[in-house]
Design a protein around this motif. Sequence first.
Motif, PDB file in Angstrom:
ATOM      1  N   PRO B   8       0.828  -1.208   0.000  1.00 59.89           N
ATOM      2  CA  PRO B   8       0.000   0.000   0.000  1.00 59.89           C
ATOM      3  C   PRO B   8       0.858   1.253   0.000  1.00 59.89           C
ATOM      4  CG  PRO B   8      -0.250  -1.247   2.066  1.00 59.89           C
ATOM      5  CD  PRO B   8       0.646  -2.034   1.180  1.00 59.89           C
ATOM      6  N   THR B   9       0.397   2.285  -0.643  1.00 64.39           N
ATOM      7  CA  THR B   9       1.143   3.531  -0.740  1.00 64.39           C
ATOM      8  C   THR B   9       0.450   4.577   0.123  1.00 64.39           C
ATOM      9  OG1 THR B   9      -0.209   4.271  -2.563  1.00 64.39           O
ATOM     10  CG2 THR B   9       1.730   3.000  -3.132  1.00 64.39           C
ATOM     11  N   PRO B  10       1.140   5.675   0.438  1.00 64.35           N
ATOM     12  CA  PRO B  10       0.502   6.725   1.231  1.00 64.35           C
ATOM     13  C   PRO B  10      -0.814   7.185   0.602  1.00 64.35           C
ATOM     14  CG  PRO B  10       2.837   7.159   0.994  1.00 64.35           C
ATOM     15  CD  PRO B  10       2.526   5.971   0.135  1.00 64.35           C
ATOM     16  N   ARG B  13      -3.584   5.173   1.647  1.00 66.51           N
ATOM     17  CA  ARG B  13      -4.049   5.335   3.013  1.00 66.51           C
ATOM     18  C   ARG B  13      -4.615   6.720   3.262  1.00 66.51           C
ATOM     19  NH1 ARG B  13      -1.184   4.101   8.568  1.00 66.51           N
ATOM     20  NH2 ARG B  13      -0.385   6.158   8.107  1.00 66.51           N
ATOM     21  N   ALA B  14      -4.467   7.587   2.273  1.00 66.67           N
ATOM     22  CA  ALA B  14      -4.919   8.959   2.471  1.00 66.67           C
ATOM     23  C   ALA B  14      -6.426   9.002   2.690  1.00 66.67           C
ATOM     24  CB  ALA B  14      -4.531   9.815   1.278  1.00 66.67           C
ATOM     25  N   THR B  16      -8.010   6.959   4.526  1.00 66.12           N
ATOM     26  CA  THR B  16      -8.316   6.340   5.810  1.00 66.12           C
ATOM     27  C   THR B  16      -9.236   7.221   6.643  1.00 66.12           C
ATOM     28  OG1 THR B  16      -6.091   5.452   5.766  1.00 66.12           O
ATOM     29  CG2 THR B  16      -7.271   5.276   7.837  1.00 66.12           C
ATOM     30  N   LEU B 178      -3.092  11.267  12.032  1.00 65.65           N
ATOM     31  CA  LEU B 178      -4.490  10.841  12.134  1.00 65.65           C
ATOM     32  C   LEU B 178      -4.938  10.453  13.537  1.00 65.65           C
ATOM     33  CD1 LEU B 178      -5.350   8.789   8.956  1.00 65.65           C
ATOM     34  CD2 LEU B 178      -5.938  11.137   9.545  1.00 65.65           C
TER      35      LEU B 178
END
Lengths: 281, 367
Positions: B8-10, B13-14, B16, B178
């Motif tokens: 998974p890349t940032p 996950r952005a 999330t 987060l």
Amino acid sequence: MHIIVCIKQVPDSAQIRVHPVTNTIMRQGVPTIINPYDLFALEAALALRDKLGGEVTVLTMGPPSAEDSLRKALTFGADRAVLLTDRFFAGADTLATTYALATAIRKINDVYGAADIVFTGKQTIDGDTAQVGPGIAKRLGLLQLTYVSKVGSLDLTARTIDVERRSEGGVQVLRTRLPCLVTMLEASNEIRRGTMADALRAARAEVVKWSAQDAGVEDISKCGLRGSPTIVKRVFAPPARAERASMVEFGQEPPADALIKAIFARQPKLEADLAELARGY
Amino acid sequence: MSEVGKTPTPAGRAGTKKELPEHFKAYKHVWVFIEQERGQVHPVSWELMGAGRKLADKLKVDLAAVVIGPNAEVTTQTAAESFRYGADLAYVVADDILSDYRNESYTKALTDVVNTYKPEILLLGATTLGRDLAGSVATTLLTGLTADCTELDVDTDGSLAATRPTFGGSLLCTIYTLNYRPQMATVRPRVMSMPEPVERPVGRIVFHPLGLVEDDIVTKVLSFMPDRDSAKSNLAYADVVVAGGLGLGSPENFQLVRQLAAVLGADYGCSRPLVQKGWAPADRQIGQTGKTIRPKLYIAAGISGAIQHRVGVEGADMIVAINTDKNAPIFDFAHVGIVTDAIRLLPALTEAFRARLSPHSRDRMAS
């Protein structure tokens, strides 16, 4: 004595290009180098070893290709190189990076002897955070000396070290106890030319490669992207200003006069300010 | 940094969802660490108070100043002054052990106050002191820390959106913390503008004990050598700055920049490549990894204007760019530009300014 130097392989930032359409970084073909600040750390470590005896271990975390930087460090005279490489480490922010590096340093302490000093550069040229050194120190309970411009006397019997540390208005002279972590300031020394013997040794040397498991990582969820409290939500090119610079056309006029005229036309108050400054000077 | 692949890349996950753990929900208010060293408050602290005030107003919470220093008038005075820069309250740790900055004692002091009073946002200056302290405190608290931010904002859901240059300053990125508190960020001097102090009554000051004795602290300060005034460059706070870049062509030509600066009563600087080439010392570097400047007038000679340079000069009232390449990115953010060779223009500009600003300067020079 045993000294560990943490280095990072970084893209040579002078040659980074951004894709004009997608705004992503184009990594293909960008040469990599040892983070220039780390060379000051490496030289400080090598100089101490030459004076007091012992060994220097270089450590990096990165993709398998980071082995190149470790081998380079060996040509400068480091005794041993450890590469921490695992896809679980990918996407780490500074907190997750320090977790991995601190774990690996504990393992190095166990396998090759406890480190008296851990050196890092003051920051990297790609991340520019200056947080990884302090983070490692905190995780390992090492005393922390950042922005060190000069390593002074080191007493292995009393186990004390004196350093000069750059602070905002001057230089602090500090004494602390070993083991400690030192981040070196730029221009604090000059990296040596490696000897031919070192170059030959480096070419043959085996770089120790550890996965997360090899390094003794107990909690994989503290590594890489999963272990990072910060997330990058958006990467973007800065918005262009509404208007570009108004360009000075000079024709027959001397360009210097045309430029000064344009500056004062845009901001008439500036002339009085400048005259005052120039007088004061 | 993660590479694109199967992991998974940032970006992945952005999206999330933010689910702040229950025990972090008590974290409220915006704090600014006030950096005071040897009786001097670093101006970056007041600049951060200006930025912190805006965040606190958006979040409808309080802005607090955190002052750590010796048990002396200077510390309580600094706390009192913080109200003039917008603080609603101040937390003070005053102990003579804290006379000099030391990582161990300051980390203990700041960590304790955070754990006791629980801020949601904590801002520090990205100075040698602030970066030394922020890294230790964030690691102790196991929270996120975003370094060298150029912009701070609050998202619709109340999260801190911290923007900073990335990839060596070729792009900007916005970073969130987060599921951890406090959300920590550092900002370099001069990136935020200095707020006007206002006369306001001194508000509530909360004193917190340090809980250490000198013997608990291993590191000792043997001496302090203040910088000689002559050696000190005041580049970050100069009213007029002249800087040179690779367009100067040779290290000798850097003196053309210094000569123009002298005539203008200005300070001088350079772009990053000049430091890397050894043409100019590191403390003269302007940009993301050097000094951030906010002068009334900035003259950039032979500087192409990479983003990492741009973020260091954008606060200038007027940017004047001299470059032979009419497509150089510096013309995208300069106010006035001229396409010509800086090596030829600089001496002429020096003479023209000399004549215009001080008609008697030639006499002075002769005497």
